[in-house]
Every structure is written in C-alpha cells, then in structure tokens.
Scaffold this motif. Structure first.
Motif, PDB file in Angstrom:
ATOM      1  N   ASP A 138      -8.391  -4.020  -1.387  1.00  0.00           N
ATOM      2  CA  ASP A 138      -8.102  -4.805  -0.153  1.00  0.00           C
ATOM      3  C   ASP A 138      -9.024  -4.136   0.608  1.00  0.00           C
ATOM      4  O   ASP A 138      -9.520  -2.952   0.846  1.00  0.00           O
ATOM      5  N   ASN A 146      -6.862   0.287   3.132  1.00  0.00           N
ATOM      6  CA  ASN A 146      -5.612   1.121   3.442  1.00  0.00           C
ATOM      7  C   ASN A 146      -5.417   2.200   2.504  1.00  0.00           C
ATOM      8  O   ASN A 146      -4.851   3.376   2.930  1.00  0.00           O
ATOM      9  N   THR A 171       0.783  -1.203   0.013  1.00  0.00           N
ATOM     10  CA  THR A 171      -0.136  -0.183  -0.101  1.00  0.00           C
ATOM     11  C   THR A 171       0.784   1.270   0.085  1.00  0.00           C
ATOM     12  O   THR A 171       0.436   2.251  -0.772  1.00  0.00           O
TER      13      THR A 171
HETATM   14 MG   LIG Z   1      -1.928  -3.014   1.944  1.00  0.00          MG
END
Ligand SMILES: [Mg+2]
Ligand SMILES: Nc1ncnc2c1ncn2[C@@H]1O[C@H](COP(=O)(O)OP(=O)(O)OP(=O)(O)O)[C@@H](O)[C@H]1O
Length: 258
Positions: A40, A44, A17
């Motif tokens: 995801d 995030n 991320t």
């Molecule tokens: Mg991540």
C-alpha cells in the motif's frame, strides 16, 4: 518455501494492516520466519512497524518496476523473526507504470520468488482497491485472508472481492484458495455488530475464523508507537484474539493428518 497470504479487502479501513502486523507478530512469536510485504503506497504497515522511508528511498516500488533486489530492501523489525518489505508513496506510480509491462499481473510473484525460500510465511498487506497492485497480490498468493469490519456494508465488499478472486483463479492463479474471513472491530455489546456477525456466518459458512477481533483502543494507539499489539498491549483481549487467529491460520495451512 513460504506460504503466501494476501490480506485483502476492496473496502478501506477493515483492519487489513492491523491484521497483517498482529498476525505476522504472532506467527513470528511461534517461530515462523515471517515477512510482511507492504503493498500500500500509504505505507501504513511499514510505519506501524517503525519503518519510515523518504519518498525516494528504494522500496517495493523499485523491486516491482525496476528489478531492484528485494532481499536488499527488506528490513528487520523489532520483533524477532519478523521482517518487512517496505513501501513509500512512490509505489502509487506502479499502478500506472505496470500497465506497460508484458506480465504486469505477475511482477509481485516474480519479486517474492526471489525471497520466499528465506521465510515460512509472507503476508501481503493489500491496499483498498481493485487495481493492478491487488491483482498482483492475488496472483502471487497461495491463500487470501479477508478482514471484514463488523459494519452494515461489510457484505457488499465481500461479494465483489470473491468475484475478483474467481477471475484471478480462472486466468492467473488456479491454485489460489480462500483461507478465511476474520471479523474485526467487533463490539459484542452492539446488537447490530452481532447481527452482522450472524449474517457473515450465514452467507459464508465455513469461511469464518473462530477468532473474532474486538474493537479496542490500543489497536489504534500501537501504530503511532511503531509497535505491534504483541508489544504494546499483549494481555488484552484483542492480542489474545490475534494469537488465536495465528493458531487457526497455522492449522488451516498445515492441517494435521487424520
Ligand atoms: Mg491498510
Ligand atoms: N480491532 C480494532 N479496534 C480498534 N481500532 C482498530 C482495530 N483494528 C484496526 N483499528 C483502527 O482502525 C483503522 C483502520 O485499520 P487498518 O489501518 O488496519 O485498516 P486497513 O484495512 O488496513 O485500512 P486501509 O484500507 O486504509 O489500508 C486504524 O486507525 C486502526 O488503528
């Protein structure tokens, strides 16, 4: 038409991320229209870019399983040229619901086909697993970029990932290429980190980007502020390393004629 990069590792916490946000920011700063796709359910990447959705708000999940128009779900970020297709925890349901779809591995490709003309780069921030969502990411991608954390078990995850990439190439996406592996959270004072870097070089020659991302506290701080490193700590070594990575990515994706 956008080049699509899956930012993936089957291991958790390897800097996927952080890499999606930082690389995306620098590609945008270099004038490339860039979209980050948050694949995801932890969301995030969305949160790290200051986009928080309630569970029921329309997000990538609705594009994947209910044909929602992705263009209407995309949000601008505070960085010029950088957009996000956000997710929320409802995306976790897609893992199960997609099982009943005929072309369940190709849903993300279908979604991205609707918006890829609007971008130069699409970066998919993958989740740490080998489920149907990540197979969708690999089927939709032109390239994979693999963040590897400098730690003892780094290589085990890599081998597993490379075998999945081979399967996807064989059955779903013959044009998929590995763009490279970037070592993250590297501490040059640490002998074991240096050994791991050497090992990754030995096992995967030619794949490793020259840019090595150092361990740096401001990377952990930035997401809570909803900022990328380019905004939060732009003169740091880590920011410079991601800038260098962006330049290497551009030169690998668009090699200059010899
Ligand atoms: Mg991540
Ligand atoms: N270079 C770095 N230096 C210090 N901390 C970092 C660095 N890169 C990432 N982190 C921190 O390490 C943690 C894991 O990073 P990140 O969330 O990018 O990994 P991930 O691979 O996306 O994780 P997940 O598998 O859970 O999706 C986060 O708290 C992040 O802020």
């Amino acid at each position: 038409m956008a080049k699509i990069l899956g930012i993936i590792n089957v291991k958790g916490g390897t800097g996927k991320t952080t890499t999606a946000i930082a690389l995306g920011s620098y590609l945008a700063a270099f004038g490339k229209r860039t979209l980050i796709v948050d694949l995801d359910p932890q969301a995030n990447a969305s949160l790290g870019l200051g986009v928080r959705l309630d569970k029921d708000h329309y997000n990538l999940y609705h594009a994947l399983v209910a044909d929602a128009e992705p263009g209407a779900l995309i949000k601008k970020t505070s960085i010029f040229n950088l957009d996000i297709l956000p997710s929320s925890e409802s995306l976790a349901g897609a893992n199960i619901e997609l099982v009943n779809f005929k072309n369940r591995e190709l849903q993300l490709k279908k979604v991205l086909n609707k918006v890829k003309d609007n971008y130069d780069f699409i970066l998919i921030d993958c989740l740490p697993s080998i489920g149907v969502l990540n197979v969708n990411a690999l089927s939709a991608s032109d390239y994979v970029l693999i963040p590897v954390q400098a730690e003892y078990f780094a290589l085990s995850g890599l081998e597993q990932l490379l075998s999945i990439v081979d399967l996807v190439k064989k059955y779903l996406n013959p044009d998929l290429q590995i763009l490279g592996t970037v070592v993250t959270m590297f501490d040059k004072r640490n002998q074991s980190d240096r050994n791991i870097l050497n090992q990754v070089h030995k096992n995967f020659p030619g794949y490793i980007f020259n840019a090595v991302i150092p361990r740096q506290v401001s990377f952990a701080e930035a997401p809570s502020l909803g900022k990328s490193i380019l905004q939060h700590d732009p003169y740091s070594k880590g920011a410079r390393a991601y800038r260098e990575l962006a330049i290497e990515v551009l030169s690998r994706v668009f090699p200059s004629p010899q």
